[in-house]
Design an enzyme around this catalytic site. Structure first.
Site, PDB file in Angstrom:
ATOM      1  CG  PHE A 139      -1.999   0.967   1.236  1.00 41.75           C
ATOM      2  CD1 PHE A 139      -3.186   0.728   0.554  1.00 41.75           C
ATOM      3  CD2 PHE A 139      -1.863   2.166   1.915  1.00 41.75           C
ATOM      4  CE1 PHE A 139      -4.205   1.658   0.551  1.00 41.75           C
ATOM      5  CE2 PHE A 139      -2.878   3.105   1.916  1.00 41.75           C
ATOM      6  CZ  PHE A 139      -4.059   2.858   1.228  1.00 41.75           C
ATOM      7  CE  LYS A 242      -8.367   0.335   4.247  1.00 42.29           C
ATOM      8  NZ  LYS A 242      -6.934   0.174   4.018  1.00 42.29           N
ATOM      9  NE  ARG A 390      -9.808  -1.995  -3.787  1.00 46.93           N
ATOM     10  CZ  ARG A 390      -9.325  -1.510  -2.659  1.00 46.93           C
ATOM     11  NH1 ARG A 390      -8.286  -2.071  -2.083  1.00 46.93           N
ATOM     12  NH2 ARG A 390      -9.883  -0.471  -2.076  1.00 46.93           N
TER      13      ARG A 390
HETATM   14  C1  LIG Z   1      -6.130   1.290   4.109  1.00 51.28           C
HETATM   15  C2  LIG Z   1      -4.683   0.974   4.330  1.00 51.28           C
HETATM   16  C3  LIG Z   1      -3.857   1.885   5.018  1.00 51.28           C
HETATM   17  C4  LIG Z   1      -4.445   3.173   5.463  1.00 51.28           C
HETATM   18  O1  LIG Z   1      -3.628   3.993   6.224  1.00 51.28           O
HETATM   19  P1  LIG Z   1      -4.301   5.289   6.895  1.00 51.28           P
HETATM   20  O2  LIG Z   1      -3.248   5.891   7.717  1.00 51.28           O
HETATM   21  O3  LIG Z   1      -5.500   4.838   7.651  1.00 51.28           O
HETATM   22  O4  LIG Z   1      -4.763   6.189   5.785  1.00 51.28           O
HETATM   23  C5  LIG Z   1      -2.536   1.507   5.236  1.00 51.28           C
HETATM   24  N1  LIG Z   1      -2.053   0.314   4.801  1.00 51.28           N
HETATM   25  C6  LIG Z   1      -2.835  -0.571   4.125  1.00 51.28           C
HETATM   26  C7  LIG Z   1      -2.276  -1.879   3.679  1.00 51.28           C
HETATM   27  C8  LIG Z   1      -4.169  -0.255   3.856  1.00 51.28           C
HETATM   28  O5  LIG Z   1      -4.942  -1.116   3.186  1.00 51.28           O
END
Ligand SMILES: *Cc1c(COP(=O)(O)O)cnc(C)c1O
Length: 419
Positions: A139, A242, A390
């Site tokens: 991510f 989520k 998705r």
């Molecule tokens: C959604 C997600 C994040 C989100 O990080 P935030 O600080 O809440 O914006 C981080 N890593 C992964 C793998 C995610 O899916």
């Protein structure tokens, strides 16, 4: 399972209705706000629907707890809520014993705190451990924070290349780790492909090379089995908006294995992680155990909604939730096979349901336009480059009927927009 010739065809409404009728968790869908409408929600893996119970909880909190107890609330539970709720989350979802999980900050901030703590401890023990291992498809925020910490500490990022429809594998990790490895930062479920990493084996591989592992569980907890203690994980983070339905911006959680807690130093040393916060004394002295990973005042309101979801997952049982996630993605793949493959769509996720999280990704050059057109019809997937639609199937708030109608809309829209 439904029987009879008229319901053996997975593309029919009768088949989907039969699957819902046979689903032991189907009744729980009514507990979510909006479940009574015809909207198809394929984005519970990005922002879960609220529970109806949360309406009452928020109202009661404002009236009775905040409104009634006022500042006394801090002594009566809010101060310890990051730790007590962290333990609940660890028990229900993370496979972690109490005293190792705390809630607070965003995932991004917790990634920074734990990555810094991890690499600093490794460097202190062995100045040659100068590499952070991360996959190129992790991510974005994980990659950006790793780049930032590497720049701050003069470290090297060791990038692992993964396949678009796959993710990190034991072999890829084995080839990337060695005597220079400080920390590996990996996601259990890949946010794009939904690939589930073999976390136990990978953790062992990194440990054998002398490294530490941080698992990002954002797309895992609430959709697949997580067993942090059994894996021997060192560090973990995850978000709660989520699959845990905590609402936009609800705080994240972090896990630090008991053996590391008093040895690691996290960089945002705030008063709420001090050994005696209300002494307000000179000099920072970290609290023992998990409290030192707290920085500032916890987001108490932001933790309310996820409590209802934790209770619901506990009621349903995580094993049943994970089974339903697999059943829903399997059904979506069946509909892909029946309807979408012939339109030139490709599956960007593993075919083996045990290697998938709670979503699948479908690739086609028209998917950006298709996603926009679907949103106009109250069918809500999301779009991820390159060309990926998705389909997120949050197990407790999604029905088989919804999956069928949603993928039918994808097919019809693709024929209109994409052909
Ligand atoms: C959604 C997600 C994040 C989100 O990080 P935030 O600080 O809440 O914006 C981080 N890593 C992964 C793998 C995610 O899916």
């Amino acid at each position: 399972m439904p029987r009879g010739p008229q319901v053996s065809d997975p593309t029919t409404p009768e088949y989907a209705a039969g699957r819902d009728a046979a689903d032991p968790l189907a009744g729980l869908r009514d507990r979510f706000v909006g479940s009574e409408t015809s909207l198809v929600y394929f984005d519970g893996n990005s922002l879960g629907r609220p529970l109806r119970a949360t309406l009452d909880r928020l109202d009661a909190f404002v009236r009775d707890e905040w409104g009634g107890r006022l500042i006394r609330g801090w002594d009566e539970g809010w101060f310890d809520l990051p730790l007590t709720l962290g333990d609940d989350l660890a028990r229900v979802l993370l496979g972690a014993a109490p005293g190792q999980t705390v809630i607070g900050d965003s995932t991004t901030v917790l990634l920074y705190k734990l990555i810094r703590a991890g690499v600093d401890a490794q460097l202190a023990a062995d100045p040659g451990r100068t590499e952070i291992v991360i996959d190129r498809d992790n991510f974005p925020t994980d990659r950006y924070v790793v780049e930032g910490v590497a720049a701050e500490r003069g470290l090297t990022v060791r990038w692992v290349d993964v396949e678009l429809a796959g993710g990190v594998t034991p072999d890829l990790v084995r080839a990337a780790v060695g005597p220079a490895t400080g920390l590996a930062v990996l996601s259990q479920v890949a946010y794009r492909s939904s690939h589930v990493a073999d976390a136990a084996t990978i953790t062992e591989i990194v440990h054998d090379a002398g490294g530490l592992v941080l698992w990002d569980l954002c797309h895992s907890a609430g959709a697949v089995d997580v067993a942090l203690d059994a894996w021997g994980a060192d560090l973990a983070v995850g978000c709660t908006y989520k699959y845990l339905n905590g609402g936009p911006g609800s705080p994240a959680y972090c896990y630090v294995a008991a053996r590391h807690q008093d040895r690691l130093t996290q960089p945002i040393q705030g008063w709420m992680g001090h050994a005696d916060p209300f002494a307000m004394g000179p000099g920072y002295r970290p609290a023992p155990g998990m409290r030192r990973y707290v920085s500032g005042t916890p987001a108490v309101v932001g933790m309310l909604a996820m409590r209802d979801m934790l209770a619901l997952v506990e009621e349903a049982g995580m094993a049943a939730v994970r089974d339903k996630a697999r059943a829903l993605t399997t059904y979506a793949v069946e509909l892909f096979d029946a309807w979408l493959q012939e339109l030139g769509v490709t599956l960007g996720s593993p075919r083996d349901p045990f290697q998938r999280g709670g979503h699948i990704t479908l690739h086609h050059p028209a998917m950006r336009a298709v996603t926009a057109a679907l949103w106009d019809q109250d069918v809500i997937p999301d779009y991820r480059d390159p060309d990926g639609l998705r389909v997120g199937l949050s197990p407790l708030s999604t029905s088989f009927e919804e999956v069928r109608r949603g993928l039918e809309a994808v097919r019809d829209t693709l024929v209109k927009v994409g052909a």
